[in-house]
Design a protein around this motif. Structure first.
Motif, PDB file in Angstrom:
ATOM      1  N   CYS A 190      40.671  71.128  36.086  1.00 49.18           N
ATOM      2  CA  CYS A 190      40.302  69.760  35.360  1.00 49.18           C
ATOM      3  C   CYS A 190      41.471  69.395  34.581  1.00 49.18           C
ATOM      4  N   LEU A 191      42.609  70.279  34.405  1.00 48.45           N
ATOM      5  CA  LEU A 191      43.732  69.972  33.518  1.00 48.45           C
ATOM      6  C   LEU A 191      44.425  68.823  34.206  1.00 48.45           C
ATOM      7  N   PRO A 192      45.046  69.036  35.320  1.00 44.83           N
ATOM      8  CA  PRO A 192      46.008  68.016  35.976  1.00 44.83           C
ATOM      9  C   PRO A 192      45.037  66.569  36.113  1.00 44.83           C
ATOM     10  N   VAL A 193      43.696  66.830  36.396  1.00 45.13           N
ATOM     11  CA  VAL A 193      42.796  66.004  36.918  1.00 45.13           C
ATOM     12  C   VAL A 193      42.543  64.953  35.623  1.00 45.13           C
ATOM     13  N   SER A 194      42.469  65.581  34.422  1.00 41.84           N
ATOM     14  CA  SER A 194      42.270  64.791  33.092  1.00 41.84           C
ATOM     15  C   SER A 194      43.445  64.030  33.007  1.00 41.84           C
ATOM     16  N   ALA A 195      44.713  64.570  33.294  1.00 39.55           N
ATOM     17  CA  ALA A 195      45.775  63.910  32.827  1.00 39.55           C
ATOM     18  C   ALA A 195      45.813  62.463  33.718  1.00 39.55           C
ATOM     19  N   ILE A 196      45.496  62.861  35.010  1.00 39.60           N
ATOM     20  CA  ILE A 196      45.696  61.699  36.051  1.00 39.60           C
ATOM     21  C   ILE A 196      44.718  60.770  35.506  1.00 39.60           C
ATOM     22  N   LEU A 197      43.416  60.939  35.183  1.00 40.60           N
ATOM     23  CA  LEU A 197      42.386  59.734  34.737  1.00 40.60           C
ATOM     24  C   LEU A 197      42.851  59.302  33.231  1.00 40.60           C
ATOM     25  N   MET A 198      43.328  59.950  32.315  1.00 41.61           N
ATOM     26  CA  MET A 198      43.535  59.733  30.910  1.00 41.61           C
ATOM     27  C   MET A 198      44.802  58.667  30.861  1.00 41.61           C
ATOM     28  N   ALA A 199      45.898  58.913  31.765  1.00 42.40           N
ATOM     29  CA  ALA A 199      46.860  57.984  31.581  1.00 42.40           C
ATOM     30  C   ALA A 199      46.665  56.600  31.914  1.00 42.40           C
ATOM     31  N   PRO A 200      45.989  56.450  33.243  1.00 39.14           N
ATOM     32  CA  PRO A 200      45.674  54.992  33.320  1.00 39.14           C
ATOM     33  C   PRO A 200      44.657  54.298  32.454  1.00 39.14           C
ATOM     34  N   LEU A 201      43.610  55.069  32.121  1.00 41.67           N
ATOM     35  CA  LEU A 201      42.579  54.616  31.359  1.00 41.67           C
ATOM     36  C   LEU A 201      43.004  54.230  29.736  1.00 41.67           C
ATOM     37  N   SER A 202      43.982  55.057  29.490  1.00 44.18           N
ATOM     38  CA  SER A 202      44.379  54.704  28.072  1.00 44.18           C
ATOM     39  C   SER A 202      45.441  53.534  28.109  1.00 44.18           C
ATOM     40  N   GLY A 203      46.345  53.333  29.220  1.00 46.61           N
ATOM     41  CA  GLY A 203      46.984  52.182  29.357  1.00 46.61           C
ATOM     42  C   GLY A 203      46.253  50.988  29.463  1.00 46.61           C
ATOM     43  N   LEU A 204      45.058  50.984  30.241  1.00 53.98           N
ATOM     44  CA  LEU A 204      44.309  49.989  30.407  1.00 53.98           C
ATOM     45  C   LEU A 204      43.662  49.539  28.993  1.00 53.98           C
ATOM     46  N   LEU A 205      43.031  50.569  28.323  1.00 55.40           N
ATOM     47  CA  LEU A 205      42.733  50.227  27.040  1.00 55.40           C
ATOM     48  C   LEU A 205      43.651  49.470  25.944  1.00 55.40           C
ATOM     49  N   LEU A 206      44.728  50.073  26.225  1.00 55.69           N
ATOM     50  CA  LEU A 206      46.004  49.291  25.115  1.00 55.69           C
ATOM     51  C   LEU A 206      46.041  47.719  25.450  1.00 55.69           C
ATOM     52  N   LYS A 207      45.725  47.563  26.627  1.00 57.00           N
ATOM     53  CA  LYS A 207      45.862  46.070  26.978  1.00 57.00           C
ATOM     54  C   LYS A 207      44.952  45.231  25.965  1.00 57.00           C
ATOM     55  N   GLN A 208      43.661  45.934  25.896  1.00 52.56           N
ATOM     56  CA  GLN A 208      42.631  45.271  24.950  1.00 52.56           C
ATOM     57  C   GLN A 208      42.658  45.542  23.708  1.00 52.56           C
ATOM     58  N   PHE A 209      43.154  46.845  23.313  1.00 47.37           N
ATOM     59  CA  PHE A 209      42.820  47.374  21.824  1.00 47.37           C
ATOM     60  C   PHE A 209      44.022  48.022  21.351  1.00 47.37           C
ATOM     61  N   ASP A 210      44.078  48.345  20.114  1.00 46.66           N
ATOM     62  CA  ASP A 210      45.197  48.996  19.595  1.00 46.66           C
ATOM     63  C   ASP A 210      44.794  50.479  19.829  1.00 46.66           C
ATOM     64  N   TRP A 211      46.080  51.333  19.157  1.00 47.72           N
ATOM     65  CA  TRP A 211      46.020  52.632  19.646  1.00 47.72           C
ATOM     66  C   TRP A 211      44.803  53.545  18.865  1.00 47.72           C
ATOM     67  N   LYS A 212      44.277  52.816  17.562  1.00 48.19           N
ATOM     68  CA  LYS A 212      43.584  53.620  16.595  1.00 48.19           C
ATOM     69  C   LYS A 212      42.131  53.525  17.681  1.00 48.19           C
ATOM     70  N   MET A 213      41.865  52.281  18.189  1.00 47.52           N
ATOM     71  CA  MET A 213      40.557  52.118  18.913  1.00 47.52           C
ATOM     72  C   MET A 213      40.401  52.732  20.011  1.00 47.52           C
ATOM     73  N   VAL A 214      41.792  53.277  20.636  1.00 44.47           N
ATOM     74  CA  VAL A 214      41.508  53.787  21.866  1.00 44.47           C
ATOM     75  C   VAL A 214      41.191  55.460  21.590  1.00 44.47           C
ATOM     76  N   PHE A 215      41.546  55.912  20.312  1.00 44.21           N
ATOM     77  CA  PHE A 215      41.143  57.154  19.864  1.00 44.21           C
ATOM     78  C   PHE A 215      39.633  57.110  19.817  1.00 44.21           C
ATOM     79  N   VAL A 216      39.034  56.172  19.600  1.00 42.76           N
ATOM     80  CA  VAL A 216      37.608  56.044  19.148  1.00 42.76           C
ATOM     81  C   VAL A 216      36.911  56.286  20.262  1.00 42.76           C
ATOM     82  N   ILE A 217      37.380  55.147  21.209  1.00 44.91           N
ATOM     83  CA  ILE A 217      36.602  55.074  22.333  1.00 44.91           C
ATOM     84  C   ILE A 217      36.677  56.329  23.239  1.00 44.91           C
TER      85      ILE A 217
END
Length: 421
Positions: free
Chosen positions: A140-167
């Motif tokens: 799950c370690l590399p899998v989570s990194a694979i999923l986390m990076a694009p997800l966080s990048g997409l969320l940053l298109k809509q929200f600031d870094w603080k809201m990404v932490f919350v979500i």
């Protein structure tokens, strides 16, 4: 043995720890935005990323004891709620100091999960199955990194870094209840399990427990010199491992200004890491060689890190970042087979606890000093040299420890690691 327990337990544990790892390393993708918003130095950003591992140390040993004597299921449920809240709290901070406190608390909450899940798996899987169970779970370690990076990048298109932490702090709060209601601490509590399968499993586990070597405790582990060799090796590896994992998104962000593109590009090295983590573990089992399959990947990672500082093409840099990811992640499987071959059976359980507890402090020093070197030099070069040195030293210590395996060939010990835990 039937497959029902594999389908009921491993996927739930996999997703649980995947969420934990995502909340641990998502700070890496958010670092460039945090630095600008909070007006902090790279050293302070590294401190924020790494202080998690200071908190992580606290529940490593008590967590295993509490899970054994009380309930791994209930303990992890509580920890999931706590780390979810801590992850969400990261989005409400106003200062650098507040963010450090929240990241520290996140580390405390997550620190008890690893030993608790090992206890849970030991209650469900025989020694002949446990290595595979641990391997599936750790994937799950590399899998989570694979999923986390694009997800966080997409969320940053809509929200600031603080809201990404919350979500990203919400999923563990939801999955905690899936964990609590679908898992059981022991086969005897599982109503979904076939009675014949249950009786066979309980019989096998009981027979193993009867033959288990009595642990000599942490006092004996503290006095064992090889234990401290393992701690040093793991510390150096984790220094390079988390220094790379938490700072690579910042490097990739220099290739593009688009957060979504940055997220997808960051996922590429971790995808290669997942593939080779599996290949290296399989190859190590086939050859029955652990040391080479730890030492060689670490040296490859160190060399590729250094080589990356002499190329300017983003394409070549991505290639070398991917090679580095392969070398950094590949040792995970074979590494955990080394302690059981060089430490007496009565000491190995406590030794592994110390190795994971103290060694993970490298997760603080790697990101921290990477940031210090970036501030001092104005570039990523010196930081990567530092991480490369840590990985090279980890390879050297692993090779030295490997000599002990040749002098102490006791295959039977390999089957006692989880019993002692």
């Amino acid at each position: 043995m039937g497959q029902s327990k594999w389908l009921k337990i491993i996927p739930i544990a996999f997703i649980m720890y995947m969420l934990a790892y995502m909340d641990r390393i998502n700070v890496g993708v958010l670092l460039p935005y945090m630095e600008k918003d909070l007006n902090i130095s790279a050293s302070a950003a590294g401190d924020i990323a790494g202080i998690f591992f200071v908190g992580y140390l606290i529940l490593q040993i008590p967590g295993g004891i509490l899970a054994s004597k009380w309930s791994a299921r209930k303990f992890v449920f509580i920890l999931m709620i706590l780390w979810g809240l801590a992850a969400m709290a990261s989005g409400f901070v106003q200062t650098e100091g507040q963010l450090k406190v929240v990241r520290f608390l996140l580390g405390v909450a997550e620190g008890g999960v690893w030993p608790a899940v090992l206890v849970l798996l030991a209650n469900w899987f025989t020694t002949g199955e446990r290595a595979r169970a641990n391997a599936f779970w750790m994937a799950c370690l590399p899998v989570s990194a694979i999923l986390m990076a694009p997800l966080s990048g997409l969320l940053l298109k809509q929200f600031d870094w603080k809201m990404v932490f919350v979500i990203e702090g919400v999923p563990p709060l939801i999955w905690a209840f899936v964990w609590y209601f679908l898992l059981k601490d022991k086969p005897s509590e599982a109503g979904w399990m076939d009675q014949t399968e249950k009786e066979e499993l309980l019989k096998d586990l009981k027979a193993e427990q009867a033959q288990a070597v009595q642990s000599e405790g942490y006092g004996a582990a503290f006095k064992n010199k090889v234990t401290w060799g393992l701690v040093l090796m793991y510390f150096l590896w984790m220094t390079g491992f988390y220094g790379y994992t938490l700072w690579v998104p910042s490097v990739v962000s220099t290739f593009t200004e688009d957060s979504a593109t940055m997220g997808w590009l960051t996922a590429i090295p971790f995808t290669f890491a997942l593939i080779w983590m599996i290949v290296n573990s399989y190859w190590s089992d086939k050859r029955l060689n652990r040391v080479q399959h730890v030492v060689v990947p670490l040296l490859i990672a160190a060399v590729s890190m250094v080589a990356g500082q002499f190329v300017s093409s983003p394409l070549l840099q991505m290639f070398l970042l991917s090679v580095t990811a392969i070398g950094v992640y590949a040792p995970y499987g074979p590494l955990w087979a080394i302690p059981t071959a060089i430490i007496p059976a009565g000491v190995v359980g406590a030794a592994l606890g110390l190795q994971n507890a103290i060694g993970n402090l490298g997760g603080y020093f790697g990101p921290k000093f990477f940031g210090v070197f970036k501030d001092a030099t104005g570039s990523f070069h010196a930081g990567f040299y530092f991480l490369a040195l840590a990985l090279a030293l980890a390879a050297v210590v692993s090779a030295l420890l490997g000599k002990g395996m040749k002098k102490n060939k006791q295959p039977q010990i390999k089957h006692k690691i989880n019993q002692v835990k």
